[in-house]
Write a protein that holds these residues in place. Structure first.
Motif, PDB file in Angstrom:
ATOM      1  N   PHE A   1       0.826  -1.200   0.000  1.00  0.00           N
ATOM      2  CA  PHE A   1       0.000   0.000   0.000  1.00  0.00           C
ATOM      3  C   PHE A   1       0.864   1.255   0.000  1.00  0.00           C
ATOM      4  O   PHE A   1       0.578   2.233  -0.683  1.00  0.00           O
ATOM      5  N   ALA A   2       1.935   1.223   0.797  1.00  0.00           N
ATOM      6  CA  ALA A   2       2.801   2.403   0.891  1.00  0.00           C
ATOM      7  C   ALA A   2       3.514   2.672  -0.423  1.00  0.00           C
ATOM      8  O   ALA A   2       3.546   3.806  -0.912  1.00  0.00           O
ATOM      9  N   VAL A   3       4.116   1.635  -1.006  1.00  0.00           N
ATOM     10  CA  VAL A   3       4.884   1.806  -2.238  1.00  0.00           C
ATOM     11  C   VAL A   3       3.973   2.181  -3.405  1.00  0.00           C
ATOM     12  O   VAL A   3       4.358   2.938  -4.295  1.00  0.00           O
ATOM     13  N   ALA A   4       2.743   1.648  -3.407  1.00  0.00           N
ATOM     14  CA  ALA A   4       1.811   1.944  -4.492  1.00  0.00           C
ATOM     15  C   ALA A   4       1.271   3.365  -4.420  1.00  0.00           C
ATOM     16  O   ALA A   4       0.602   3.826  -5.345  1.00  0.00           O
ATOM     17  N   GLY A   5       1.543   4.050  -3.312  1.00  0.00           N
ATOM     18  CA  GLY A   5       1.087   5.426  -3.195  1.00  0.00           C
ATOM     19  C   GLY A   5      -0.361   5.559  -2.808  1.00  0.00           C
ATOM     20  O   GLY A   5      -0.966   6.605  -2.999  1.00  0.00           O
ATOM     21  N   LEU A   6      -0.948   4.492  -2.217  1.00  0.00           N
ATOM     22  CA  LEU A   6      -2.351   4.546  -1.848  1.00  0.00           C
ATOM     23  C   LEU A   6      -2.584   5.378  -0.600  1.00  0.00           C
ATOM     24  O   LEU A   6      -3.715   5.610  -0.215  1.00  0.00           O
ATOM     25  N   VAL A   7      -1.513   5.806   0.067  1.00  0.00           N
ATOM     26  CA  VAL A   7      -1.675   6.639   1.257  1.00  0.00           C
ATOM     27  C   VAL A   7      -1.278   8.087   0.963  1.00  0.00           C
ATOM     28  O   VAL A   7      -1.046   8.871   1.846  1.00  0.00           O
ATOM     29  N   GLY A   8      -1.200   8.424  -0.289  1.00  0.00           N
ATOM     30  CA  GLY A   8      -0.872   9.801  -0.642  1.00  0.00           C
ATOM     31  C   GLY A   8       0.380   9.868  -1.489  1.00  0.00           C
ATOM     32  O   GLY A   8       1.238   9.008  -1.431  1.00  0.00           O
ATOM     33  N   HIS A   9       0.468  10.931  -2.271  1.00  0.00           N
ATOM     34  CA  HIS A   9       1.611  11.098  -3.162  1.00  0.00           C
ATOM     35  C   HIS A   9       2.832  11.575  -2.400  1.00  0.00           C
ATOM     36  O   HIS A   9       2.745  12.460  -1.554  1.00  0.00           O
ATOM     37  N   SER A  10       3.974  10.953  -2.652  1.00  0.00           N
ATOM     38  CA  SER A  10       5.226  11.365  -2.041  1.00  0.00           C
ATOM     39  C   SER A  10       6.214  11.728  -3.147  1.00  0.00           C
ATOM     40  O   SER A  10       6.367  10.976  -4.109  1.00  0.00           O
ATOM     41  N   ARG A  11       6.883  12.863  -2.982  1.00  0.00           N
ATOM     42  CA  ARG A  11       7.847  13.283  -3.979  1.00  0.00           C
ATOM     43  C   ARG A  11       9.249  13.053  -3.453  1.00  0.00           C
ATOM     44  O   ARG A  11       9.657  13.649  -2.453  1.00  0.00           O
ATOM     45  N   PRO A  12      10.024  12.210  -4.116  1.00  0.00           N
ATOM     46  CA  PRO A  12      11.401  11.980  -3.673  1.00  0.00           C
ATOM     47  C   PRO A  12      12.283  13.158  -4.029  1.00  0.00           C
ATOM     48  O   PRO A  12      11.884  14.033  -4.810  1.00  0.00           O
ATOM     49  N   PRO A  13      13.496  13.232  -3.471  1.00  0.00           N
ATOM     50  CA  PRO A  13      14.440  14.276  -3.891  1.00  0.00           C
ATOM     51  C   PRO A  13      14.643  14.260  -5.400  1.00  0.00           C
ATOM     52  O   PRO A  13      14.741  13.199  -6.012  1.00  0.00           O
ATOM     53  N   ALA A  14      14.697  15.433  -5.997  1.00  0.00           N
ATOM     54  CA  ALA A  14      14.675  15.553  -7.466  1.00  0.00           C
ATOM     55  C   ALA A  14      15.848  14.853  -8.133  1.00  0.00           C
ATOM     56  O   ALA A  14      15.704  14.310  -9.232  1.00  0.00           O
ATOM     57  N   ALA A  15      17.037  14.885  -7.515  1.00  0.00           N
ATOM     58  CA  ALA A  15      18.234  14.299  -8.150  1.00  0.00           C
ATOM     59  C   ALA A  15      18.523  12.888  -7.661  1.00  0.00           C
ATOM     60  O   ALA A  15      19.619  12.372  -7.878  1.00  0.00           O
ATOM     61  N   GLU A  16      17.557  12.269  -7.028  1.00  0.00           N
ATOM     62  CA  GLU A  16      17.748  10.908  -6.507  1.00  0.00           C
ATOM     63  C   GLU A  16      18.053   9.919  -7.633  1.00  0.00           C
ATOM     64  O   GLU A  16      17.362   9.862  -8.639  1.00  0.00           O
ATOM     65  N   GLY A  17      19.125   9.167  -7.465  1.00  0.00           N
ATOM     66  CA  GLY A  17      19.499   8.143  -8.442  1.00  0.00           C
ATOM     67  C   GLY A  17      20.211   8.641  -9.664  1.00  0.00           C
ATOM     68  O   GLY A  17      20.540   7.865 -10.545  1.00  0.00           O
ATOM     69  N   ILE A  18      20.468   9.941  -9.755  1.00  0.00           N
ATOM     70  CA  ILE A  18      21.133  10.525 -10.920  1.00  0.00           C
ATOM     71  C   ILE A  18      22.583  10.824 -10.577  1.00  0.00           C
ATOM     72  O   ILE A  18      22.855  11.666  -9.720  1.00  0.00           O
ATOM     73  N   PRO A  19      23.549  10.150 -11.220  1.00  0.00           N
ATOM     74  CA  PRO A  19      24.964  10.432 -10.908  1.00  0.00           C
ATOM     75  C   PRO A  19      25.321  11.875 -11.278  1.00  0.00           C
ATOM     76  O   PRO A  19      24.799  12.415 -12.243  1.00  0.00           O
ATOM     77  N   TYR A  20      26.192  12.465 -10.473  1.00  0.00           N
ATOM     78  CA  TYR A  20      26.637  13.815 -10.761  1.00  0.00           C
ATOM     79  C   TYR A  20      27.982  13.743 -11.497  1.00  0.00           C
ATOM     80  O   TYR A  20      28.965  13.260 -10.956  1.00  0.00           O
ATOM     81  N   LYS A  21      27.972  14.237 -12.721  1.00  0.00           N
ATOM     82  CA  LYS A  21      29.170  14.199 -13.555  1.00  0.00           C
ATOM     83  C   LYS A  21      29.617  15.625 -13.848  1.00  0.00           C
ATOM     84  O   LYS A  21      28.870  16.393 -14.461  1.00  0.00           O
ATOM     85  N   LYS A  22      30.792  15.956 -13.379  1.00  0.00           N
ATOM     86  CA  LYS A  22      31.315  17.295 -13.657  1.00  0.00           C
ATOM     87  C   LYS A  22      31.707  17.450 -15.116  1.00  0.00           C
ATOM     88  O   LYS A  22      32.188  16.535 -15.735  1.00  0.00           O
TER      89      LYS A  22
END
Length: 431
Positions: free
Chosen positions: A410-431
């Motif tokens: 239920f939690a992962v499916a978002g049935l308890v409300g929308h959750s917004r993760p950090p915008a750059a989550e999972g994105i490698p930072y490449k200089k």
């Protein structure tokens, strides 16, 4: 299921920009189904004229409160109706394009659980629902979930997805048991547990920031690696040397006066050291993340790493440090399975708790206090399985064992409300 509306905002010197807003009904439908089932099964399914008794005090309390006996059918129906009213509030907020607070799914879960307990304890002569024992077990069983969710929050707030919480918990449990047995002191094992989790976190950080490997893949691989290594050493080193895998235990440390308060005293203030460390960890991490300069930098790295780099913040160094710290926190939670519970190490003894901790983090919306509330809900579901088994519930134990995992879905499916993760989550930072 969702509908879309369009808002029009006019900026000076520009035309009208249409901003679509999505009206989501997933939470209303999901929670509505659960509330309706609660009314049909627990409310209307409870026999009329029977009672349920709840025991709320223990013999060590300053004031011994009498047991509470309620008419089972009326209580179960009332609690189910409250659940339906909460669903109505979710629908109202969704219609206004507004979120519900984290309190609602927690209260909703407790109300439904209360209806379930009332139904399960109805017409059972000589058997009572031990409310204090249930809450104590719920808190204790939530400990690894809280530490795991805190670890995920620390990592993901900096932009690293930590799927390796399961492996960090298992590594912490293994090293805590090994070191504690070798030294003969459970507290030394508690100190060793974060080291194992920190090493797993460091591997995740290196592969994610230096080699830009997909973070989810690395997390899954690390889980399998830790599982394989701990199983190998358990079957060889520990099996050949039983003295290196002894069931050592940390005693409960009752806080004078506070532990004698009815209901909440035994639950909150008569626990072992790891539980008290959990209280401190939640408070400290909550303050540090949202009330300190360090926390502002961490969140900036997770939301907009380029902007953070522009003002002089070392993005990848921040991510590495946070991931190692998060791994150490999860490793500390792994000590729950061995030295904090008085158990010897066993293969796969974490049993998927790391993934439930991830769900608690999501349900808690990447906040320590939210993660604590969500972990307590999952811990309550786990404790409920034990309590219903004690009173001899008609529900098959296999279905009871599924309760925490259903809550996770239920939690992962978002049935308890929308959750917004950090915008750059999972994105490698490449200089």
């Amino acid at each position: 299921m969702s509908t879309t509306a369009v808002d029009t905002a006019t900026a000076p010197g520009s035309g009208s920009d249409a901003v679509p807003r999505t009206k989501s009904w997933r939470a209303t439908i999901g929670l509505g189904i659960v509330a309706a089932l609660s009314l049909l099964v627990f409310g209307l399914g409870t026999p009329a004229g029977v009672q349920t008794t709840f025991t709320v005090s223990s013999s060590t309390d300053f004031i011994t409160l009498p047991s509470i006996t309620v008419p089972a059918k009326a209580a179960a129906v009332t609690l189910s109706i409250i659940a339906l009213l909460l669903v109505g509030w979710v629908a109202y907020r969704a219609n206004q394009y507004r979120k519900v607070g984290i309190w609602l799914p927690i209260v909703f879960g407790m109300v439904v659980m209360g209806a379930l307990l009332t139904w399960a304890g109805a017409d059972r002569s000589g058997t009572t629902i031990q409310l204090t024992g249930l809450l104590t077990s719920a808190l204790f069983l939530a400990v690894p979930l809280v530490f795991g969710a805190l670890a995920g929050t620390l990592c993901e707030r900096s932009g690293i997805i930590n799927i390796a919480i399961e492996g960090q918990l298992l590594a912490g449990a293994f090293l805590a048991a090994l070191v504690a047995s070798a030294v003969g002191n459970a507290y030394v094992g508690l100190i060793a547990a974060p080291i194992a989790g920190g090493i797993v976190g460091w591997l995740l950080a290196v592969f994610s920031t230096k080699y830009w490997v997909n973070q989810i893949v690395v997390g899954v691989v690390l889980n399998l690696l830790v599982l394989g290594l701990t199983s190998f050493f358990f079957s060889t080193v520990m099996s050949d040397n039983p003295e290196l895998n002894q069931p050592l235990n940390m005693p409960d440390l009752a806080i004078p006066l506070l532990s004698g308060i009815p209901v909440i005293g035994p639950v909150l203030f008569d626990q072992n050291l790891l539980v008290y460390i959990m209280y401190a960890a939640v408070i400290v991490i909550q303050i540090m993340l949202f009330r300190s300069r360090w926390g502002l930098r961490v969140r900036a790295v997770g939301e907009h790493p380029k902007a953070a780099d522009t003002v002089g913040i070392k993005v990848n160094r921040t991510r590495v440090r946070n991931t190692v710290l998060g791994g150490a926190v999860a490793g500390l939670g792994g000590a729950f399975f061995t030295v904090a519970s008085g158990l010897a190490f066993g293969k796969e003894m974490t049993a998927g708790k790391g993934y439930i901790a991830l769900a608690a983090m999501i349900l808690g919306r990447w906040s320590p206090k939210g993660a604590l509330a969500a972990a307590l809900l999952f811990g309550f579901a786990d404790a409920l399985r034990v309590q219903l088994g004690i009173i001899g519930s008609d529900i098959p134990s296999q279905f009871l064992a599924m309760t925490p995992y259903l809550a996770t879905i239920f939690a992962v499916a978002g049935l308890v409300g929308h959750s917004r993760p950090p915008a750059a989550e999972g994105i490698p930072y490449k200089k």
